[in-house]
Design an enzyme around this catalytic site. Structure first.
Site, short mmCIF file in Angstrom:
data_model
loop_
_atom_site.label_atom_id
_atom_site.label_comp_id
_atom_site.label_asym_id
_atom_site.label_seq_id
_atom_site.Cartn_x
_atom_site.Cartn_y
_atom_site.Cartn_z
N GLY A 1 -13.48 -1.95 -7.30
CA GLY A 1 -14.82 -1.42 -7.03
C GLY A 1 -14.94 -0.53 -5.82
O GLY A 1 -16.05 -0.37 -5.29
N GLY A 2 -13.82 0.04 -5.33
CA GLY A 2 -13.90 0.89 -4.15
C GLY A 2 -14.46 0.09 -2.98
O GLY A 2 -14.21 -1.11 -2.87
N ASP B 1 -7.89 8.16 -0.14
CA ASP B 1 -8.57 7.12 0.65
C ASP B 1 -8.49 7.42 2.15
O ASP B 1 -9.10 6.71 2.96
CB ASP B 1 -7.98 5.73 0.36
CG ASP B 1 -8.71 5.04 -0.79
OD1 ASP B 1 -9.62 5.66 -1.37
OD2 ASP B 1 -8.37 3.89 -1.11
N ARG C 1 0.84 -1.20 0.00
CA ARG C 1 0.00 0.00 0.00
C ARG C 1 0.88 1.25 0.00
O ARG C 1 1.93 1.28 0.66
CB ARG C 1 -0.87 -0.01 1.26
CG ARG C 1 -1.90 1.09 1.37
CD ARG C 1 -2.99 0.94 0.36
NE ARG C 1 -4.19 1.72 0.72
CZ ARG C 1 -5.20 1.89 -0.12
NH1 ARG C 1 -5.19 1.36 -1.33
NH2 ARG C 1 -6.26 2.58 0.26
N THR D 1 -8.74 0.22 -10.58
CA THR D 1 -8.26 -0.92 -9.78
C THR D 1 -8.38 -2.23 -10.58
O THR D 1 -9.18 -2.32 -11.51
CB THR D 1 -9.00 -0.99 -8.43
OG1 THR D 1 -8.87 0.27 -7.77
CG2 THR D 1 -8.47 -2.07 -7.52
N SER E 1 -7.90 0.85 2.95
CA SER E 1 -8.34 0.32 1.66
C SER E 1 -9.56 -0.58 1.85
O SER E 1 -9.88 -0.98 2.97
CB SER E 1 -7.21 -0.48 1.04
OG SER E 1 -7.65 -1.18 -0.10
N SER E 2 -10.18 -0.90 0.73
CA SER E 2 -11.25 -1.91 0.74
C SER E 2 -10.84 -3.12 -0.10
O SER E 2 -11.64 -4.03 -0.30
CB SER E 2 -12.53 -1.34 0.13
OG SER E 2 -12.93 -0.21 0.83
N1 GLU Z 1 -8.55 2.91 -3.60
C1 GLU Z 1 -9.52 1.90 -3.35
C2 GLU Z 1 -9.09 1.03 -2.20
O1 GLU Z 1 -7.95 0.85 -1.97
C3 GLU Z 1 -9.80 1.07 -4.55
C4 GLU Z 1 -10.47 1.90 -5.60
C5 GLU Z 1 -11.29 1.10 -6.58
O2 GLU Z 1 -11.43 -0.09 -6.47
O3 GLU Z 1 -11.81 1.73 -7.50
O4 GLU Z 1 -9.91 0.52 -1.52
#
Ligand code: GLU
Length: 583
Positions: A489-490, A443, A114, A403, A467-468
């Protein structure tokens, strides 16, 4: 069996026949026979497999597997190609997380690549002059959102542990493609057209756009000699070439000299970066062991909380994606997200009550709030043991077109799941060394305090934003790999992955069918159902139970591999451009 294989080969044969197209040219090179490729019903192969977000990336990975490379070797080769061909999503200018299963020892390890905040970062960095949180794009575009890239250091660490082929070999496909050129895919072309800020960066404008400022259309051959040179340097010297010397200087110059939001990153920030091997978070789900990425990702804990709460419900008794099933999953998810938002951040800075959040008794008590007949609305965080952190306001930008995720199983049964990202589409829009720089620092929570208490995920020097990303591995009761999975997908990643796990494990769908099953999720902000799918038919029943229903677009990018007694089954998300291939 043979006929089935041949049928599945057809789409790829067709692709190879079209190898006049340079972006598919690689599919004819160096093969010992045509690989088995995912079509409508997924890929099946006896030996090894890779599922990745772009055919050229999967092909590069397969090439390494065929040369006797390990799962990690394949992932590195594929990721380098993704930097080139899926530049909107991930790359060496960003970060990622990898979960790895070593068949010989049964060990599961997780690697954290990360991005970190530079020393100049501070908790109020995303507030405007009036002390109000900036809009998402106002903060994301430019220099101050760029975190120190971690992907190459993480891949180097994983390669030292599990690589079989020589490091420079892994860069050959990406270097060759960067020099010969690849065709802009329809998805990339659409994103370039819709994109508003990328043209502001001269290098990006020259690379992706025509002289009149219009996006280069799908099918245009893009060559990237600058990236080829960068990759050559990393192939020769290792990650040190990213973190010291000319490439590092170029990154720092871009960040500090950005026209919008110039950042404060220095060479010392790049030099200081370390990837971290962390203990993965694992928990039982019925007869399986599910392992995910621990903090600073919220992916593993939240997925395991949802599954943990669902253990007391016999999901297999409900038809896939029925109102009853969606209700239960959605309720468990809302409860898990309430905890996620409150407690999960970088564990090097915040004491995350991970064991409390995953404690079986705690999850049972949380699950008691789920009643089959009625939705519980917005949930409050629980009180797990050793909780300390404060609440984060439930305010997150809606994103999810960038992503990438790839899954690999090699001939020895080693498996990995890796999700990597430059955060939003085209990241910070800044380019150095032929690659895009991330905007991962957005984030962090924009508001450092909420109701007078510090927010767990506020920005700080050296800290990793929460993060997710949810690279996930599932093991069977025999200790062998059952599944490798993940998605972009955030924060919806967690829902996409959970749905797919339940679809494959409880509903026994094939890997491809589990991925194809319409997405449904809840981030403690209403129940989200995939638009234009059969889930719309259950919206009424859910509303009648009190769900606040929203329809969402087709944004997942799930790639998974299921190991069955009959061989490997691969699935790639038809919502994007991915493919699963193996032999
Ligand atoms: N930045 C997000 C994360 O680390 C991922 C963004 C995405 O999946 O579009 O959770």
């Amino acid at each position: 069996m043979r006929r089935m294989f041949r049928r599945r080969l057809m789409p790829f044969r067709r692709l190879c026949a079209l190898a006049l197209l340079p972006w598919l040219a690689a599919c004819v090179a160096e093969q010992t026979g045509p690989p088995i490729v995912s079509g409508a019903s997924g890929a099946r192969a006896p030996n090894h497999m890779i599922a990745a977000a772009h055919p050229l990336a999967a092909e590069a990975g397969l090439k390494m597997l065929r040369r006797g490379g390990s799962a990690v070797d394949a992932a590195i080769a594929a990721q380098m190609v993704l930097t080139l061909v899926e530049p909107q999503s991930s790359g060496i200018g960003g970060g990622g997380f990898m979960l790895h299963f070593e068949a010989a020892s049964g060990a599961i390890e997780s690697y954290d690549g990360r991005e970190t905040a530079p020393a100049s970062a501070h908790p109020r960095m995303f507030l405007d002059a009036a002390g109000k949180p900036k809009g998402f794009h106002a903060a994301a575009v430019g220099g101050s959102s760029v975190g120190v890239p971690g992907l190459v250091r993480m891949l180097e660490m994983a390669h030292q542990d599990h690589g079989k082929l020589a490091w420079p070999t892994l860069f050959e496909p990406a270097i060759a493609l960067a020099e010969a050129g690849f065709e802009i895919s329809p998805r990339l072309a659409g994103m370039l057209t819709r994109e508003r800020h990328l043209r502001e960066t001269p290098a990006a404008r020259a690379y992706f756009y025509r002289a009149d400022g219009s996006a280069k259309p799908a099918g245009t051959v893009l060559r990237n000699p600058e990236l080829a040179a960068t990759l050559r340097a990393i192939a020769k010297s290792g990650a040190i070439a990213m973190h010291h010397g000319p490439i590092a200087r170029e990154i720092v110059a871009m960040v500090r000299g950005a026209a919008r939001n110039p950042g404060g990153m220095r060479l010392a920030d790049l030099a200081r970066y370390r990837a971290v091997k962390r203990k993965p978070v694992c928990g039982p789900y019925r007869k399986w062991l599910v392992c995910g990425m621990g903090p600073p990702s919220s992916g593993g804990i939240t997925t395991l909380q949802i599954l943990g709460m669902l253990q007391r419900f016999d999901l297999a008794a409900y038809p896939p994606a029925s109102a009853d099933a969606v209700h239960l999953v959605s309720e468990a998810s809302a409860l898990a997200f309430a905890d996620r938002n409150a407690y999960i951040a970088d564990p090097d800075f915040i004491e995350v009550p991970a064991s409390g959040l995953l404690n079986a008794g705690y999850l049972r008590s949380r699950a008691r709030q789920i009643v089959p007949a009625k939705a519980g609305g917005r949930r409050k965080p629980g009180t797990p043991e050793r909780r300390k952190a404060a609440h984060r306001p439930p305010q997150e930008a809606d994103k999810g077109h960038s992503t990438t995720h790839l899954s690999v199983v090699d001939r020895d049964g080693n498996a990995l799941a890796m999700t990597s990202s430059i955060e939003t589409v085209f990241g910070s829009r800044l380019m150095a060394g032929g690659f895009l720089l991330n905007n991962q620092l957005t984030d962090f929570a924009f508001r450092p305090r909420h109701l007078g208490v510090p927010v767990a995920n506020h920005a700080a020097p050296g800290k990793r934003p929460r993060s997710s990303m949810s690279p996930t591995l599932v093991l069977g009761d025999d200790g062998k790999i059952v599944m490798a999975l993940g998605s972009p997908g955030g924060s919806r990643i967690i829902g996409y992955v959970t749905k797919t796990l339940i679809a494959a494990l409880d509903w026994k769908l094939s890997m491809q069918d589990a991925i194809d099953l319409p997405n449904f999720l809840n981030r403690n902000r209403g129940t989200e159902l995939e638009k234009g799918t059969r889930l719309e038919a259950v919206a009424g029943a859910l509303k009648a139970r009190g769900h606040r229903v929203k329809l969402i677009g087709r944004q997942s990018g799930l790639q998974g591999i299921l190991a069955t007694p009959g061989g490997l089954q691969g699935g790639a998300d038809s919502r994007r451009e991915g493919v699963a291939i193996g032999d």
